[in-house]
Design a protein around this motif. Structure first.
Motif, PDB file in Angstrom:
ATOM      1  N   UNK A  21       0.707  -1.154  -0.058  1.00  0.00           N
ATOM      2  CA  UNK A  21      -0.170  -0.001   0.048  1.00  0.00           C
ATOM      3  C   UNK A  21       0.946   1.219   0.020  1.00  0.00           C
ATOM      4  N   UNK A  22       2.132   1.059  -0.266  1.00  0.00           N
ATOM      5  CA  UNK A  22       3.077   2.396  -0.056  1.00  0.00           C
ATOM      6  C   UNK A  22       2.872   2.867  -1.168  1.00  0.00           C
ATOM      7  N   UNK A  23       2.647   4.434  -1.568  1.00  0.00           N
ATOM      8  CA  UNK A  23       2.719   5.059  -2.699  1.00  0.00           C
ATOM      9  C   UNK A  23       4.017   5.186  -3.291  1.00  0.00           C
ATOM     10  N   UNK A  24       4.119   4.797  -4.431  1.00  0.00           N
ATOM     11  CA  UNK A  24       5.474   4.988  -5.240  1.00  0.00           C
ATOM     12  C   UNK A  24       5.115   5.686  -6.370  1.00  0.00           C
ATOM     13  N   UNK A  25       4.038   5.933  -6.763  1.00  0.00           N
ATOM     14  CA  UNK A  25       3.876   6.943  -8.067  1.00  0.00           C
ATOM     15  C   UNK A  25       2.293   6.679  -8.651  1.00  0.00           C
ATOM     16  N   UNK A  26       2.108   7.687  -9.614  1.00  0.00           N
ATOM     17  CA  UNK A  26       0.531   7.493 -10.116  1.00  0.00           C
ATOM     18  C   UNK A  26       0.576   6.355 -10.973  1.00  0.00           C
ATOM     19  N   UNK A  27       1.678   6.101 -12.009  1.00  0.00           N
ATOM     20  CA  UNK A  27       1.756   4.758 -12.776  1.00  0.00           C
ATOM     21  C   UNK A  27       1.889   3.550 -11.923  1.00  0.00           C
ATOM     22  N   UNK A  28       2.392   3.530 -10.819  1.00  0.00           N
ATOM     23  CA  UNK A  28       2.399   2.118  -9.864  1.00  0.00           C
ATOM     24  C   UNK A  28       0.776   2.212  -9.159  1.00  0.00           C
ATOM     25  N   UNK A  29       0.316   3.374  -8.924  1.00  0.00           N
ATOM     26  CA  UNK A  29      -1.080   3.296  -8.385  1.00  0.00           C
ATOM     27  C   UNK A  29      -1.958   2.494  -9.402  1.00  0.00           C
ATOM     28  N   UNK A  30      -2.026   3.072 -10.678  1.00  0.00           N
ATOM     29  CA  UNK A  30      -2.770   2.334 -11.908  1.00  0.00           C
ATOM     30  C   UNK A  30      -2.946   1.106 -11.830  1.00  0.00           C
TER      31      UNK A  30
END
Length: 306
Positions: free
Chosen positions: A249-258
């Motif tokens: 659940x760690x935020x890495x980036x917008x592309x990773x969140x997609x």
């Protein structure tokens, strides 16, 4: 009637001169006259044509041995030449017989070997004579001859071979560069020596015996929490205790969140009816209740309500 002259048979005498040859009239120029030359071929060969022709015939047209060269010996006929001196052999006999005339002229004539003639070799005692340079055989050995300077290139070949070796110089007081210099032109350098005093012989030896030795002090640990107030505790770092599910659940980036879109979000009704609250009667006064549409309960064919 006019007089009629009859022609005579004798033509009139011409008064003009010929145009060929020398013109006697000063008003007329004599034409040039050309004729066959009378020179022979030998004279024609000497005519100058060009420098290259002269080089080709160099020496061919010169006169031969026709000059009367006077001898350079003896009396010279030309006043421009001086007569060279003449030398001849004497005609007197070598051993003259004594005569009365010679005795009268010079009765004190010395005989052979009567003069004490000094030698012309060596040092001359007469001041009118110059002492000539004397040359002799040298007394140097071959080792000394090898040290003679010939050229810079020859010196490079024997570089270091003829220099003195270690301790070759005389170690006298006048040549030694270590220690006191007896010559006033040399400066005595400062001298240093090893001390002769015994070690550990001073007044605080006993005091040094009472001092603690190595490893006697309780040195505090420099790692971890510092108990001394003048020391700063450094930050501590450790390994995390979270699981891999939390790491996803760690935020890495917008592309990773997609990539994980919707996979880690809560499901429907997982937060209870109050989570959304957009459907039905609104309990909170800050939200308006949306109109509710329902199915009617009237009969189809005009009948009454069942």
């Amino acid at each position: 009637m006019p007089e009629v002259r009859r022609p005579t048979s004798r033509p009139p005498k011409a008064s003009g001169r010929s145009m060929l040859g020398v013109q006697h009239d000063s008003r007329k120029a004599s034409a040039p006259v050309f004729g066959f030359g009378s020179a022979d071929r030998n004279a024609l060969a000497r005519v100058f044509i060009s420098v290259d022709h002269c080089r080709a015939d160099f020496g061919k047209l010169g006169p031969g041995a026709v000059y009367d060269m006077k001898s350079g010996f003896g009396p010279q006929n030309s006043s421009k030449n001086g007569n060279p001196p003449k030398f001849s052999f004497g005609t007197a006999s070598r051993f003259l017989q004594p005569s009365a005339d010679r005795a009268r002229r010079n009765p004190q004539v010395p005989g052979p070997g009567s003069y004490a003639a000094p030698s012309s070799i060596g040092r001359s005692a007469d001041s009118n004579k110059i002492n000539q340079a004397c040359f002799g055989f040298g007394t140097a050995t071959r080792d000394d001859a090898q040290r003679v300077f010939i050229s810079a290139a020859a010196a490079k070949v024997r570089f270091g071979m003829e220099s003195p070796g270690p301790a070759a110089y005389s170690n006298s007081a006048t040549q030694n560069g270590v220690g006191a210099q007896p010559l006033s032109t040399r400066r005595t350098e400062p001298a240093f020596s090893v001390g002769t005093e015994k070690r550990l012989v001073y007044d605080y030896v006993e005091r040094a015996k009472r001092l603690p030795g190595a490893g006697q002090y309780p040195a505090a640990d420099s790692v971890g929490v510092q108990t001394l107030s003048y020391r700063e505790t450094e930050p501590n770092f450790g390994f995390g205790t979270s699981t891999r599910d939390g790491a996803n659940k760690v935020f890495l980036g917008k592309e990773q969140s997609k990539v994980f879109f919707g996979r880690e979000s809560p499901g429907p009704a997982s937060l209870g009816p109050t989570a959304f609250g957009g459907t039905g009667r609104m309990v909170q006064s800050t939200k308006s209740t949306a109109p509710v549409a329902t199915f009617g309960n009237a009969g189809r064919a005009g009948g009454g309500v069942s």
